[in-house]
Design a protein around this motif. Structure first.
Motif, PDB file in Angstrom:
ATOM      1  N   ASP A  44       5.061 -29.183 -35.915  1.00 43.37           N
ATOM      2  CA  ASP A  44       5.522 -30.091 -36.960  1.00 43.37           C
ATOM      3  C   ASP A  44       4.838 -29.737 -38.270  1.00 43.37           C
ATOM      4  OD1 ASP A  44       7.097 -32.143 -38.015  1.00 43.37           O
ATOM      5  OD2 ASP A  44       5.509 -33.611 -37.802  1.00 43.37           O
ATOM      6  N   THR A  45       5.522 -30.029 -39.352  1.00 48.42           N
ATOM      7  CA  THR A  45       4.986 -29.796 -40.694  1.00 48.42           C
ATOM      8  C   THR A  45       5.207 -31.074 -41.508  1.00 48.42           C
ATOM      9  OG1 THR A  45       7.055 -28.976 -41.637  1.00 48.42           O
ATOM     10  CG2 THR A  45       5.657 -27.354 -40.536  1.00 48.42           C
ATOM     11  N   PRO A  46       4.481 -31.223 -42.617  1.00 47.86           N
ATOM     12  CA  PRO A  46       4.643 -32.443 -43.412  1.00 47.86           C
ATOM     13  C   PRO A  46       6.030 -32.565 -44.037  1.00 47.86           C
ATOM     14  CG  PRO A  46       2.621 -31.264 -44.018  1.00 47.86           C
ATOM     15  CD  PRO A  46       3.416 -30.343 -43.164  1.00 47.86           C
ATOM     16  N   TYR A  50       4.087 -29.108 -51.647  1.00 53.92           N
ATOM     17  CA  TYR A  50       4.112 -28.706 -53.050  1.00 53.92           C
ATOM     18  C   TYR A  50       5.513 -28.193 -53.390  1.00 53.92           C
ATOM     19  CZ  TYR A  50      -0.969 -29.014 -53.476  1.00 53.92           C
ATOM     20  OH  TYR A  50      -2.248 -29.482 -53.531  1.00 53.92           O
ATOM     21  N   ASN A  72       0.733 -39.582 -56.722  1.00 53.54           N
ATOM     22  CA  ASN A  72      -0.241 -40.386 -57.479  1.00 53.54           C
ATOM     23  C   ASN A  72      -1.350 -39.537 -58.095  1.00 53.54           C
ATOM     24  OD1 ASN A  72       1.315 -42.501 -56.715  1.00 53.54           O
ATOM     25  ND2 ASN A  72      -0.089 -43.308 -55.175  1.00 53.54           N
TER      26      ASN A  72
ATOM     27  N   LEU B  10      -0.568 -30.274 -48.677  1.00 53.29           N
ATOM     28  CA  LEU B  10      -1.159 -31.299 -49.536  1.00 53.29           C
ATOM     29  C   LEU B  10      -2.307 -32.006 -48.821  1.00 53.29           C
ATOM     30  CD1 LEU B  10       2.229 -32.671 -50.812  1.00 53.29           C
ATOM     31  CD2 LEU B  10       0.396 -31.942 -52.343  1.00 53.29           C
ATOM     32  N   LYS B  11      -3.271 -32.447 -49.593  1.00 54.91           N
ATOM     33  CA  LYS B  11      -4.409 -33.191 -49.048  1.00 54.91           C
ATOM     34  C   LYS B  11      -3.902 -34.434 -48.304  1.00 54.91           C
ATOM     35  CE  LYS B  11      -8.125 -35.496 -51.085  1.00 54.91           C
ATOM     36  NZ  LYS B  11      -8.811 -35.868 -52.331  1.00 54.91           N
ATOM     37  N   PHE B  13      -2.226 -34.369 -45.579  1.00 57.18           N
ATOM     38  CA  PHE B  13      -1.074 -34.002 -44.760  1.00 57.18           C
ATOM     39  C   PHE B  13      -1.494 -32.931 -43.759  1.00 57.18           C
ATOM     40  CE2 PHE B  13       0.758 -36.056 -48.328  1.00 57.18           C
ATOM     41  CZ  PHE B  13       1.943 -36.607 -47.896  1.00 57.18           C
ATOM     42  N   ARG B  14      -0.770 -32.847 -42.664  1.00 58.87           N
ATOM     43  CA  ARG B  14      -1.179 -31.939 -41.597  1.00 58.87           C
ATOM     44  C   ARG B  14      -0.023 -31.150 -41.016  1.00 58.87           C
ATOM     45  NH1 ARG B  14      -3.454 -36.433 -37.734  1.00 58.87           N
ATOM     46  NH2 ARG B  14      -1.779 -37.531 -38.802  1.00 58.87           N
ATOM     47  N   ASP B  15      -0.300 -29.891 -40.706  1.00 64.04           N
ATOM     48  CA  ASP B  15       0.573 -29.135 -39.813  1.00 64.04           C
ATOM     49  C   ASP B  15       0.158 -29.450 -38.392  1.00 64.04           C
ATOM     50  OD1 ASP B  15       2.168 -27.701 -41.597  1.00 64.04           O
ATOM     51  OD2 ASP B  15       0.686 -26.103 -41.820  1.00 64.04           O
ATOM     52  N   LEU B  79       8.904 -43.955 -50.428  1.00 61.36           N
ATOM     53  CA  LEU B  79       8.823 -43.624 -49.007  1.00 61.36           C
ATOM     54  C   LEU B  79       8.260 -44.825 -48.253  1.00 61.36           C
ATOM     55  CD1 LEU B  79       7.355 -40.009 -49.268  1.00 61.36           C
ATOM     56  CD2 LEU B  79       9.668 -40.644 -48.571  1.00 61.36           C
ATOM     57  N   ARG B  80       8.790 -45.110 -47.075  1.00 63.64           N
ATOM     58  CA  ARG B  80       8.292 -46.265 -46.330  1.00 63.64           C
ATOM     59  C   ARG B  80       6.813 -46.087 -46.008  1.00 63.64           C
ATOM     60  NH1 ARG B  80      11.887 -44.849 -40.955  1.00 63.64           N
ATOM     61  NH2 ARG B  80      10.546 -43.198 -40.149  1.00 63.64           N
ATOM     62  N   LYS B 109       7.691 -41.529 -38.856  1.00 67.13           N
ATOM     63  CA  LYS B 109       6.653 -41.252 -39.841  1.00 67.13           C
ATOM     64  C   LYS B 109       6.637 -42.310 -40.944  1.00 67.13           C
ATOM     65  CE  LYS B 109       6.173 -36.223 -39.490  1.00 67.13           C
ATOM     66  NZ  LYS B 109       6.340 -34.938 -40.177  1.00 67.13           N
ATOM     67  N   TRP B 111       4.268 -43.063 -44.848  1.00 69.95           N
ATOM     68  CA  TRP B 111       3.448 -42.347 -45.832  1.00 69.95           C
ATOM     69  C   TRP B 111       2.687 -43.304 -46.732  1.00 69.95           C
ATOM     70  CZ3 TRP B 111       8.398 -41.261 -44.331  1.00 69.95           C
ATOM     71  CH2 TRP B 111       8.635 -40.002 -43.771  1.00 69.95           C
ATOM     72  N   GLY B 113      -0.426 -43.052 -49.928  1.00 72.93           N
ATOM     73  CA  GLY B 113      -1.351 -42.213 -50.704  1.00 72.93           C
ATOM     74  C   GLY B 113      -2.774 -42.710 -50.561  1.00 72.93           C
ATOM     75  N   ARG B 122      -2.260 -39.202 -45.100  1.00 72.80           N
ATOM     76  CA  ARG B 122      -1.213 -39.705 -46.002  1.00 72.80           C
ATOM     77  C   ARG B 122       0.153 -39.669 -45.332  1.00 72.80           C
ATOM     78  NH1 ARG B 122      -3.818 -37.226 -51.590  1.00 72.80           N
ATOM     79  NH2 ARG B 122      -5.346 -38.908 -51.756  1.00 72.80           N
ATOM     80  N   GLU B 123       0.236 -38.945 -44.229  1.00 70.90           N
ATOM     81  CA  GLU B 123       1.452 -38.955 -43.407  1.00 70.90           C
ATOM     82  C   GLU B 123       1.023 -39.238 -41.981  1.00 70.90           C
ATOM     83  OE1 GLU B 123       5.171 -36.140 -43.311  1.00 70.90           O
ATOM     84  OE2 GLU B 123       3.579 -35.161 -42.206  1.00 70.90           O
TER      85      GLU B 123
END
Lengths: 433, 433
Positions: A44-46, A50, A72, B10-11, B13-15, B79-80, B109, B111, B113, B122-123
């Motif tokens: 899975d990916t986010p 970017y 933000n 992104l900070k 967030f994860r793979d 985003l929810r 999912k 989300w 911030g 964040r996710e």
């Protein structure tokens, strides 16, 4: 605080109520099981990346459709619009941690601000599977075989149309038309939409009468796999690596599917996958009973997947495909072939609110046997059993279990037969299983 | 076109690489199966909604955290950030199409911030289940029983802490402190974090010494379920609807779980779920082996779920809960109790590239028995079998199947035993199943 806010969803977005969602999840589970049985692994990916990364190779059309915004922290971000671009970024980032050839599947949502008038949605589920790090004919074949397995497991017959982009390019070189390949591919890609006459017209305009005839001859070659392969090989200037790969694919097909009746693989020289980034074998999949809805699963071989995100010089070739879940769901529904879901069809009635613990204990015994069982929560009283039957019918259930005072037997209400039968719990489980 | 784009996420967030994703999916599947066995049905809602809808009831904190932007049509969207608000909107919108009591689960999912320094993402995936349209004790109980089933099916022991917000409010009224309930709840909610002494200090400041003592006595009541219930009922002014509901819940627990050893349900008067919107029964779930990580599944009863989005006067009461998937995953990993995945552990070796069709035919026979089987795609040649073993070991496989010239037998390489054994296909399937 607002007093009333109108409940609505954005245009192009959808809620899924239980009946629709249960079917969608079954379909996904089915596809996932096929992938797993071949040893493909999930990733899975986010949803958000970017914007620079997602837009890397894309032209203006994608940029117009993508959901892009500042987060933000004022970062320029966007929602993924497919699973291919994130996969390329994923492979570049985790290259050292992956074992190649890497076989992965990825099922997840993607978003595009598409024109919803074309019957498209702005939120949809993508279903991709790929093998990367192996440029072998056997990995081409495995993707095709997995496509076949996916549809076989869904109980639908498909024609998988295969072609080789490299052989088509070789043919164009052979007739001296390589320079116009982009325009020619674009015209050929429209064949199934506009028909042979219109395609010939466009091709004549582009390349002259004689060349148009040759191209039509190539893309319209007739016969079985072997016969077509012979024709297009000859038109391309004779045997070559590309024709050999197709020959090998055909042998694989025969070896792997000899016990099956019928031939799901078709060599179709008109399949080019348009201007896509495919470089080798390409394929499209059509439902035998509904070919007109278009390809439900398309893909092919590509070079250098992660190139844009990678400083390493050796490129990673791959082959993969994407199932069009929405289109497939709609088709399966028309064909009445939606996958069966292990849907609950039995409830324990709630007669006396004080006994809910006992009702749950009874249901637990049934659930332990792998049979879903709901317990109704609102007591109806001894004389209002019909209320429970009506509720069960509204839910599409088949049975209501009416517990008795002693635990040795229960009464099973069969809602369609409108019959109550007293039986032991053991027999009840056998019956509803 | 860019020549190189740095691959990064992104900070916050994860793979998810295959090993992590396969476990996460197994956990979700496990929870989903528990929900299904109770007759709960899945729904889905869009990731993106009108910001007005998502922010409806929320204060400034949510507004700061939410991913909010203008879409291409200049709509104010977001985003929810959980699955509860979309569910409220969903129920208001589809009220006429739902059968009540409506039991649904939703896994998807969301989300935020959030400040990632607190170890938050964040996710993240939310996992909610609720019963709405029934204000019965039996639906309170069913949610608690389903929580228990979820963790039982995962093979972990939990303590489910139950309380009743209404009884706490009644107690506050009884000691004349209703007006300060918000502040008192806030202080009580910190009990497990700051300890009894500090809580007593805050309460004394708020309500004076005598009241602080009474509150500490209430929230610190000791004994088994029945004994605690008696104490807090008395402190609240005697038997009432709320104490009766807790009495009934205890009876249900006994009836439904009498065959089990131990008592997973604890009456804990200090559980209040802070300033949340709960109005009735509330609960928090702690892993017996790791209580310190905090509640892994919390929820309770709320009034008027869809009120903000509904013009209808009759409100919909509900009860539900949310599983903290990330926290639970981390805990299961430390406890070495991650759910088992049906992971592929067998591959057919690729000796001769021309025979890939035959290798696939062999694998098909194994897959047909429900056993996942990969086929290696890159030929090694007769003399380089060790290459295939190394690849299989890297993938964490246990077996490599070496096909033979005739179809009657194959050789099975057991990678941990470093042994090759010749056997029939039938015996091979038995062995690797």
């Amino acid at each position: 605080m607002a007093a009333y806010i109108e409940p609505k969803v954005l245009k192009g977005f959808r809620d899924f109520l239980p009946d629709a969602e249960i079917v969608r999840r079954s379909l996904i589970e089915n596809i996932e099981n096929s992938c797993r049985s071949f040893g493909f692994l999930p990733i899975d990916t986010p949803a958000i990346e970017y914007a620079e990364i997602l837009l890397g190779k894309s032209g203006g059309e994608t940029e117009k459709q993508i959901f892009r915004f500042k987060d933000n922290g004022e970062r320029d971000v966007a929602l993924r619009f497919d699973l291919t671009v994130p996969f390329a970024r994923f492979v570049a980032l985790h290259r050292a941690d992956l074992v190649f050839p890497f076989k992965r599947y990825h099922i997840g949502k993607a978003w595009r601000g598409e024109n919803t008038q074309r019957g498209r949605y702005r939120e949809f589920i993508q279903c991709d599977f790929d093998i990367i790090g192996s440029d072998t004919p056997s990995s081409d074949f495995e993707i095709i075989l997995l496509i076949r397995a996916v549809f076989k497991n869904l109980g639908v017959d498909v024609n998988i149309n295969v072609n080789h982009r490299g052989l088509f390019n070789r043919f164009l070189a052979n007739i001296g038309q390589s320079e116009k390949s982009v325009e020619i591919l674009r015209a050929v890609d429209k064949l199934s939409k506009v028909g042979e006459d219109k395609t010939r017209e466009s091709l004549t305009e582009l390349t002259g009468d004689a060349n148009a005839n040759k191209i039509i001859k190539f893309i319209g070659a007739k016969g079985d796999f072997k016969e077509i392969l012979e024709q297009i090989t000859e038109l391309s200037g004779g045997a070559c690596a590309e024709s050999q790969r197709l020959t090998l694919l055909r042998e694989y097909m025969r070896d792997a599917c000899e016990d099956e009746d019928g031939e799901p693989f078709i060599l179709n020289p008109s399949i080019t996958r348009g201007l896509d980034y495919y470089t080798g074998v390409v394929f499209e999949t059509f439902l035998k009973e509904m070919p007109d809805i278009g390809s439900v699963c398309s893909g092919g071989r590509y070079d250098n997947l992660a190139g844009l995100y990678s400083k390493e010089k050796d490129s990673i070739s791959g082959v993969g495909t994407s199932v069009g879940l929405d289109r497939l769901l709609a088709a399966l529904e028309s064909l009445n072939k939606l996958p069966a879901a292990n849907k609950c069809k039995t409830a324990v009635a709630c007669i006396d609110g004080e006994k809910s613990g006992k009702y749950q204990a009874l249901a637990q015994k049934i659930r332990k046997e792998g049979v879903p069982c709901e317990v109704f929560t609102d007591p109806c009283g001894e004389k209002n059993m019909v209320k429970q039957f009506v509720l069960a019918e509204k839910k599409g259930f088949q049975y209501v279990i009416i517990p008795s005072e002693d635990d040795s037997t229960v009464t099973l209400r069969d809602l369609s037969a409108r019959q109550n039968i007293e039986m032991t719990l053991e027999n009840l489980i056998k019956k509803i299983k």
